[in-house]
Structures are given as C-alpha cells and as structure tokens.
Scaffold this motif. Structure first.
Motif, PDB file in Angstrom:
ATOM      1  N   GLY A  30     -16.267  -2.762 -88.910  1.00 43.10           N
ATOM      2  CA  GLY A  30     -15.177  -3.683 -88.640  1.00 43.10           C
ATOM      3  C   GLY A  30     -13.837  -3.098 -89.015  1.00 43.10           C
ATOM      4  O   GLY A  30     -12.813  -3.773 -88.952  1.00 43.10           O
ATOM      5  N   GLU A  31     -13.819  -1.838 -89.376  1.00 40.07           N
ATOM      6  CA  GLU A  31     -12.595  -1.131 -89.744  1.00 40.07           C
ATOM      7  C   GLU A  31     -12.839   0.363 -89.547  1.00 40.07           C
ATOM      8  O   GLU A  31     -13.984   0.818 -89.512  1.00 40.07           O
ATOM      9  CB  GLU A  31     -12.235  -1.401 -91.215  1.00 40.07           C
ATOM     10  N   THR A  66      -9.491   4.235 -97.713  1.00 37.76           N
ATOM     11  CA  THR A  66      -8.567   4.165 -96.591  1.00 37.76           C
ATOM     12  C   THR A  66      -7.163   4.103 -97.162  1.00 37.76           C
ATOM     13  O   THR A  66      -6.967   3.878 -98.361  1.00 37.76           O
ATOM     14  CB  THR A  66      -8.862   2.964 -95.680  1.00 37.76           C
ATOM     15  N   THR A  94     -15.658   5.121 -82.915  1.00 37.25           N
ATOM     16  CA  THR A  94     -14.202   5.245 -82.867  1.00 37.25           C
ATOM     17  C   THR A  94     -13.647   5.340 -81.455  1.00 37.25           C
ATOM     18  O   THR A  94     -12.654   4.697 -81.118  1.00 37.25           O
ATOM     19  CB  THR A  94     -13.760   6.485 -83.674  1.00 37.25           C
ATOM     20  N   GLU A 121     -13.332  -0.722 -85.531  1.00 35.35           N
ATOM     21  CA  GLU A 121     -12.947  -2.122 -85.619  1.00 35.35           C
ATOM     22  C   GLU A 121     -13.947  -2.951 -84.819  1.00 35.35           C
ATOM     23  O   GLU A 121     -14.770  -2.416 -84.074  1.00 35.35           O
ATOM     24  CB  GLU A 121     -11.527  -2.291 -85.079  1.00 35.35           C
ATOM     25  N   ARG A 122     -13.856  -4.274 -84.965  1.00 36.02           N
ATOM     26  CA  ARG A 122     -14.861  -5.128 -84.340  1.00 36.02           C
ATOM     27  C   ARG A 122     -14.955  -4.896 -82.836  1.00 36.02           C
ATOM     28  O   ARG A 122     -16.047  -4.874 -82.262  1.00 36.02           O
ATOM     29  CB  ARG A 122     -14.523  -6.603 -84.616  1.00 36.02           C
ATOM     30  N   ARG A 123     -13.812  -4.697 -82.188  1.00 34.24           N
ATOM     31  CA  ARG A 123     -13.836  -4.486 -80.731  1.00 34.24           C
ATOM     32  C   ARG A 123     -14.576  -3.206 -80.374  1.00 34.24           C
ATOM     33  O   ARG A 123     -15.259  -3.139 -79.344  1.00 34.24           O
ATOM     34  CB  ARG A 123     -12.411  -4.473 -80.176  1.00 34.24           C
ATOM     35  N   HIS A 124     -14.441  -2.171 -81.219  1.00 35.92           N
ATOM     36  CA  HIS A 124     -15.170  -0.929 -80.981  1.00 35.92           C
ATOM     37  C   HIS A 124     -16.676  -1.149 -81.134  1.00 35.92           C
ATOM     38  O   HIS A 124     -17.476  -0.654 -80.320  1.00 35.92           O
ATOM     39  CB  HIS A 124     -14.723   0.163 -81.951  1.00 35.92           C
ATOM     40  N   SER A 162     -21.438  -6.195 -90.022  1.00 33.34           N
ATOM     41  CA  SER A 162     -20.164  -6.460 -90.681  1.00 33.34           C
ATOM     42  C   SER A 162     -20.317  -6.085 -92.140  1.00 33.34           C
ATOM     43  O   SER A 162     -21.434  -6.101 -92.680  1.00 33.34           O
ATOM     44  CB  SER A 162     -19.764  -7.933 -90.545  1.00 33.34           C
TER      45      SER A 162
END
Length: 547
Positions: free
Chosen positions: A16-17, A39, A196, A391-394, A414
C-alpha cells in the motif's frame, strides 16, 4: 497471533506504499522477517527526514523471530536496520555487497558489535527453523538484487524483492530464463512480487541503453561541464557513468558522501573493477570545464544534497556556469516534484541547461514493467499472486494482471493483514498492529504521537505564549507578557500583542486558587483574540509564576 501448522504472510510495511519494506513469514510457531526498510518523510512530518516501521507486533514476539533476511541494499529494504535491528536481537543475513552496506550503517551507529551480521554467498542457502532460504540473483539497479526462494513444510514462496529483466546487465549475473523456469518446475505456492511499474506497458529497458543515450547527449549537447545526478545507491548507473566518461574522454568527479560509500563498498565486494580514476575537487577547479563529468547526489531535490548546493552556488568546491549541462539520470519520485522543480529553476536562472528522462534516454527503471511481469509469471507459475511494493492502485492492478494471465488465485495485502497462504489459502486471518515511527533528530517517536501533532499545529497556526506573574495574594503583579511565533500578523504586531495582553489580564482577574482552571481561562481568552484577528487558532501556552 502465533502461526500454527500453516504458512502466514504478514507485511508490516511496503504494502500500500512504495518504501519501508518489512515482511513476515510464519509457520509452526516461528517467524522470519524479509527486509527491514525505511522511507523518506514528506512535508506532513515537519522537521523529520526518515520514517521507520512500527515493529511492535514482532518485538512483542521476538523470542519467536528467527532472523532477518535481506534481499538487497536499497534504503527502503535495509534503511531501518541501524535503528531497529538491535532491539529485535536476532541475526541478519545478506549477500556480500548488501552486508557491506549494512556493516557501514552499524559502524556509524556504534552497534556493529551488538548485531550479528551473517554473509551468505551468491546463490547461497540458509536454514532458519522450518524455513529454508535460497538466494536467486535478479537484475536491479544495485549489485546483488535477489529473489528469495523460501521453502517451508507448507509450500514454496518466490519472494521477488526488487527486480527487472536486463539482457545486458552492467553488474552481476542475474538468473537466466532456464534457471527461473526450473524454480517453477518444482512447484511454487505463491509469488510475492514487486508492483512498482505495473502500469508501464513497456519493459523497463537495459542499462546498456542508458550508456548509449548519455553518450549521445554529452557528445551532441555539452560544451562545458556535464553534471549527472542520480540515486547514490544506483551502482549500476555508476558503472555506466564510468563507461560514459571513457566514451566521451572526460575526467570523472564524484560528489557526495553516500556515493563514495557505494563506490567503496562495491569495489570491496568485487564490482566496478574497471571504474576510471577520480579527479579531485582541487584539480577539477583548475581543469578545462569541457573535460569534466561530475556525478553527484540530489536528484530528488534534497535541500542539503550536493546538487542543491551547487545549484544555489554555495558548494564549497564545485561551481557551474552558463553553458554547462545538468542531466537527471533518474526518475522523479511522486511527492518530490516541488523540491526538484526548485533546484531546476535555480539552474535555469543561471543559464544552465537541464535534461531529464523526458527529453532523452538517460534513465531506465530498476523495476519490472508489465511485459516483464508477464514473463516472470510464465516462468514461475505460482498458484497464488501476492502483489507488494506499491501503492494500493499498483497492487490492485498487479492482482488483476496475474489473474488475467492464468494465475489461479490472487490477494492484495495491506500492512498488518495476516494472510494464510496454506493450507486453503489465500485467506485473511487477522489484522495486527502496524504504524509508522519518525526519526526526529536522534529520537524515535510515534508518527501520530503528541510531538508530531503539536508540530503540525504550530506549522499551520503558529504559537503564542502568555506569562502571568501573581503576587502572594494570587493577584496580577505585572502586566501579562506575550510572545508569539508564526502568527500571521506583521504590520499591526504591537497592537495585536497589546490586545492579547489585555485579554490575558482580564482573564487573570479570576480566582487563581485552581491553577489548571485559571490557566485554561487565560489560554482561551488569548486564543480568542488570535482567532478574531487572523482566523487561526495558534498553539497557546500559559505560564503562571507565583511570587
């Protein structure tokens, strides 16, 4: 939770990141950790540079943690080690180059003798309880990018780490298609993989192409100095730039402590053997500008990095002049647009040309595009796809892609979500505590704790302090004193402070025997004035001094 006769996957970061990768695998009552990354902070964490994962879940179960196995040496996979590994109290395992980077971090933190660091040879194997790990080399932008083949009593996991396909890798020898197919031939329960670049419809491309692109740009566009900025950890790009320096007949100048560290560690591990000699700052200052190729950190606009200081004309050794060329051999990480733009505008204002990957082929990603993902799935043939590192969309898109090309099952994780991979997986079986910590100076704090909350409030609304001095009878002995910082009043500052002092004085006429209630009434009165004047509600402190 404690894993029973099952195989559990539990990410504590990186799902999610993009960044801060920390993954747990559990079976038969024990856990292993894959990667321990950090990060970088964004503006929502004022004054903070690094964000660390909250490991409370596994710290409470450290007696059941067998070790930390590292895939490769990027900061989002090893960067939290110097701050958190000692508290875990378990051995670390890494291949030689990655171990070299970790060793330097532990030395700088003064804990090298307190953390057990084990070096695993390339393609080596280690056994931790019921887990057997085998390293499988994959191409990436740093030496010794590795997937992990994790064998357990409940099935095999192929944990990709960060990877790409490269027909002409500049450093290392990645696994071949035949070798990867052979892994799939033995049966793979789950592939836990990098997401990614899942939206990239083309393959990432070879590092060899970057060398050709940089050669063309320098030979056709550069009349004076050439400065190339890239990620310090991109040792493959350092190798490429060494070759470009030879191709274009330029002397190489390296700027940035982190780049020096990568170069030294890479050479110690047997890489970059044919890297050209470096020119010193002193000789570079006297050299013909057209003979220089400067490589430096600061591609993401970091204020204290070398490029930012060079762009501002404040670097103590290196200067750029009109007619010089700056090449961004890197991608722009989302969230860094403003910082990067600030540096590029400073360069443009001084007559310095800037070229990015949008104008020329000067960068390729170290992560797989869609065609590469499809190939890897065809070779590994897992029963389950678990997308991570995005990220979530990925992650959602990666899961859809896996299902569309024949993977029987997929599940999007998640952070904190415990997924049973076997038996009868994938299935979400619990959610455990996760979160973020901030490294604030030398102190580690909760990212959502009182310090960060108050600092954000001060940043957005300013600060006011009111001091009241009371005599023995509990009455005001002097006019209240007001100090303010960051409240949006400038020309009328004296009138504003006077009105706040008057409000504090009126509130200070009340009963002071209940100190807490008395101070709160003053605070409310002072902040009401600030709100009426500015529309802001500054952080307001009240100090009461009793004579």
């Amino acid at each position: 939770m404690t894993p029973g006769k099952e195989l559990i996957f539990l990410p504590l970061g990186g799902s999610g990141e993009i960044g801060m990768n920390v993954n747990l695998y559990g079976c038969n009552g024990k856990w292993v950790m894959v990667d321990l990354g950090m990060t970088f902070a964004d503006p929502s964490y004022p004054g903070v540079d690094l964000i660390l994962p909250d490991l409370s879940f596994i710290e409470e179960r450290r007696k059941d943690l067998l070790g930390v196995v590292l895939t490769h040496g990027h900061e989002d996979h090893i960067g939290a080690i110097p701050y958190l590994a000692n508290d875990l109290g378990v051995p670390l395992y890494a291949t030689p180059f990655t171990a070299g980077l970790i060793r330097k971090k532990l030395e700088e933190e003064g804990i090298l003798d307190q953390v057990e660091l084990n070096i695993i040879p390339l393609a080596g194997t280690l056994k931790l309880g019921d887990f057997t790990f085998t390293y499988a080399a994959l191409a990436h932008s740093i030496p010794e990018g590795n997937a992990l083949i994790i064998d357990t009593p409940y099935g095999r996991v192929f944990h990709t780490g960060d990877w790409k396909l490269d027909d002409k890798p500049q450093l290392g020898v990645p696994s071949t298609e035949a070798e990867l197919r052979a892994i799939g031939d033995k049966g793979v329960l789950a592939m836990v993989g990098d997401s990614t670049n899942v939206f990239n419809m083309e393959a990432s491309g070879s590092e060899e192409g970057v060398r050709i692109g940089l050669d063309e740009v320098i030979q056709s566009r550069a009349k004076g100095r050439v400065l190339v900025t890239t990620f310090a950890s991109n040792a493959a790009r350092l190798h490429t730039l060494g070759q470009v320096a030879k191709d274009t007949g330029r002397h190489l100048v390296l700027v940035g402590r982190s780049m020096d560290r990568i170069l030294t560690t890479a050479k110690a591990a047997g890489y970059l053997k044919d890297f050209p000699p470096l020119m010193s700052f002193e000789n570079a200052a006297r050299a013909d500008p057209s003979s220089l190729l400067i490589v430096c950190t600061g591609a993401q606009g970091e204020p204290n990095a070398a490029l930012s200081r060079i762009a501002a004309g404040s670097h103590s050794h290196l200067k750029l002049e009109p007619g010089d060329l700056v090449v961004y051999s890197s991608k722009q990480i989302p969230g860094n647009e403003l910082a990067i733009g600030h540096v590029q505008n400073a360069l443009a204002a001084r007559g310095i040309e800037v070229i990015t990957e949008k104008q020329a082929h000067v960068h390729v990603s170290g992560h797989p595009g869609r065609p590469e993902l499809e190939k890897m799935y065809a070779w590994i043939r897992p029963q389950i796809a678990i997308p991570v590192h995005g990220e979530r969309r990925h992650l959602e898109e990666h899961a859809k892609l896996a299902l569309s090309i024949g993977v029987p099952r997929a599940m999007v994780p998640s952070n904190g979500g415990a997924i049973r991979l076997a038996p009868d997986g994938p299935k979400l079986v619990g959610h455990e505590k996760v979160g973020r910590l901030v490294l604030d100076g030398d102190v580690i704090l909760p990212a959502d704790g009182a310090t960060m909350v108050q600092r954000r409030r001060i940043m957005h609304n300013g600060y006011v302090s009111a001091t009241l001095v009371l005599n023995k009878a509990g009455k005001l002995a002097a006019a209240p004193s007001i100090i303010m910082q960051g409240v949006p009043v400038e020309e009328d500052r004296e009138d504003f402070i006077a009105e706040m002092a008057e409000a504090a004085g009126k509130a200070g006429q009340g009963d002071s025997r209940n100190a807490e209630k008395f101070a709160e009434s003053v605070r409310v009165a002072v902040r009401r004035v600030a709100r009426d004047w500015t529309g802001k509600k500054p952080v307001t402190d009240v100090q009461v001094v009793q004579l």
